[in-house]
Enzyme design. Structure first.
Site, PDB file in Angstrom:
ATOM      1  N   CYS A  67       0.833  -1.209   0.000  1.00 59.26           N
ATOM      2  CA  CYS A  67       0.000   0.000   0.000  1.00 59.26           C
ATOM      3  C   CYS A  67       0.869   1.261   0.000  1.00 59.26           C
ATOM      4  CB  CYS A  67      -0.939  -0.005   1.200  1.00 59.26           C
ATOM      5  SG  CYS A  67      -1.972   1.463   1.293  1.00 59.26           S
ATOM      6  N   CYS A  85      -0.411   4.111   2.204  1.00 59.39           N
ATOM      7  CA  CYS A  85      -0.180   3.896   3.644  1.00 59.39           C
ATOM      8  C   CYS A  85       1.294   4.123   3.999  1.00 59.39           C
ATOM      9  CB  CYS A  85      -0.528   2.468   4.061  1.00 59.39           C
ATOM     10  SG  CYS A  85      -1.995   1.788   3.322  1.00 59.39           S
ATOM     11  N   ASP A  86       2.189   3.613   3.186  1.00 61.78           N
ATOM     12  CA  ASP A  86       3.590   3.510   3.614  1.00 61.78           C
ATOM     13  C   ASP A  86       4.590   4.343   2.810  1.00 61.78           C
ATOM     14  OD1 ASP A  86       2.828   1.708   5.605  1.00 61.78           O
ATOM     15  OD2 ASP A  86       2.913   0.018   4.230  1.00 61.78           O
TER      16      ASP A  86
END
Ligand code: NDP
Length: 315
Positions: A139, A142-143
């Site tokens: 992701c 997300c990261d």
């Protein structure tokens, strides 16, 4: 079926990511006595990420697994019953709806909330599994932030990979994009954007031979499938974007889905084609797939279920 092995509930929630737990919190507060089965991966996809920085309310970020423990605690405190167990079969032919847990226990429910999520597809390399959360991620939204000003690689060539590569290109110095064929599957417009982004370097006809690093990602060995040569590229982050699989197989005979298995809901609601069956979170969302959007749709599902049950005079 042994009677001791069956039970009747008002609201059954299947799945324990942000959607399921949020549905449980709302349903419990509305006195619907929800029972939630956690499924194969209690806590869902967030339990395989590390730090979450984009969920509102955590100014200093939070570890994904810790956040899901908090969600579970909150649902329990409100009165939801959270249980281990996997829904293995359903019969939505007649109401109350039937759901079997671990192939043995039968639950009959007036309303069912499906929040079984989706699973990222992985390449299947040992190094990918070992370094998951230590530079390997599925992701970028997300990261990606953790790799600001660094080099990363991404594998995949669909719209998700294109979108994530573009997202990463705004944060990272170079994005090495590994594409297994000589063309991309992504829509033309996304392909053009990728091709016109100077810090995305595409490796055509290539596969990931190995992700290198002991405790964290340090490099990727890329193999050209035409001439079998390999190249080792130093990177800090490795993103897998080869698609997601919604966890919807057991509902297939009953619930309308698109061709890839995402449950179809009536726009603006969590209602499925069957009255009293609702779907929330990633199992019905291939576009946003964020913890906060999943939680929002879990709330909607509980409210939709409450309205449905009170209209029927069942709560
Ligand atoms: P897709 O299935 O469309 O694409 C998967 C990509 O990963 C393909 O390029 C495929 O390669 C590649 N791939 C699959 N397995 C491997 C493997 N083992 N090794 C290397 N590469 C692999 O998935 P997406 O998640 O990209 O998209 C899913 C759906 O969601 C699509 O319909 C897409 O259009 C949609 N979507 C739309 C968005 C938007 O409109 N903004 C954003 C994101 C998704 P190959 O091409 O060779 O098969």
């Amino acid at each position: 079926m042994d009677n001791a092995q069956s039970e009747k509930v008002h609201v059954l929630i299947i799945g324990s990511g942000p959607a399921g737990y949020t549905a449980a919190i709302y349903a419990a507060r509305a006195n619907m006595k929800p029972v939630l089965y956690q499924g194969i991966q209690p806590g869902g996809q967030l339990t395989i990420t590390t730090e979450v920085e984009n969920y509102p309310g955590y100014p200093n970020g939070v570890q994904g697994p810790d956040m899901m423990i908090d969600f579970e605690k909150q649902a329990t405190r409100m009165g939801a019953e959270i249980r281990y167990g996997i829904a293995t079969k359903v019969d939505f032919g007649l109401q109350p709806y039937k759901v079997w847990i671990d192939d043995e226990k039968l639950i009959e429910a007036d309303a069912v909330i499906i929040s079984t999520g989706a699973s990222a597809k992985w390449l299947g390399l040992e190094s990918e599994q070992r370094l998951n959360g230590y530079g390997v991620s599925a992701c970028a939204v997300c990261d990606g932030f953790f790799f600001k000003g660094k080099e990363v690689a991404i594998v995949g060539a669909g719209d998700t990979a294109a979108e994530e590569a573009l997202y990463l290109s705004k944060l990272c110095t170079t994005v090495h994009m590994i594409v297994r064929r000589d063309q991309m599957r992504a829509s033309k417009i996304m392909q053009e954007r990728v091709l016109n982004t100077t810090n995305i370097k595409i490796y055509w006809n290539s596969e990931t031979d190995e992700i290198l690093g002991d405790k964290k990602v340090e490099a990727v060995r890329i193999k050209n499938r035409i001439n079998n040569t390999t190249e080792t590229v130093p990177i800090h982050g490795f993103f897998v974007a080869i698609g997601h699989q919604p966890n919807s197989d057991i509902f297939k005979p009953w619930i309308h889905m698109d061709e890839t298995g995402y449950i179809q809901t009536i726009p603006g609601t969590t209602k499925t084609n069957l009255e009293g069956v609702f779907a929330a979170g990633d199992v019905q969302d291939k576009n946003y797939r964020q913890a906060v959007t999943a939680a929002g749709s879990g709330c909607m599902a509980a409210l939709d279920a409450e309205r449905y049950l009170s209209a029927k005079g069942l709560v």
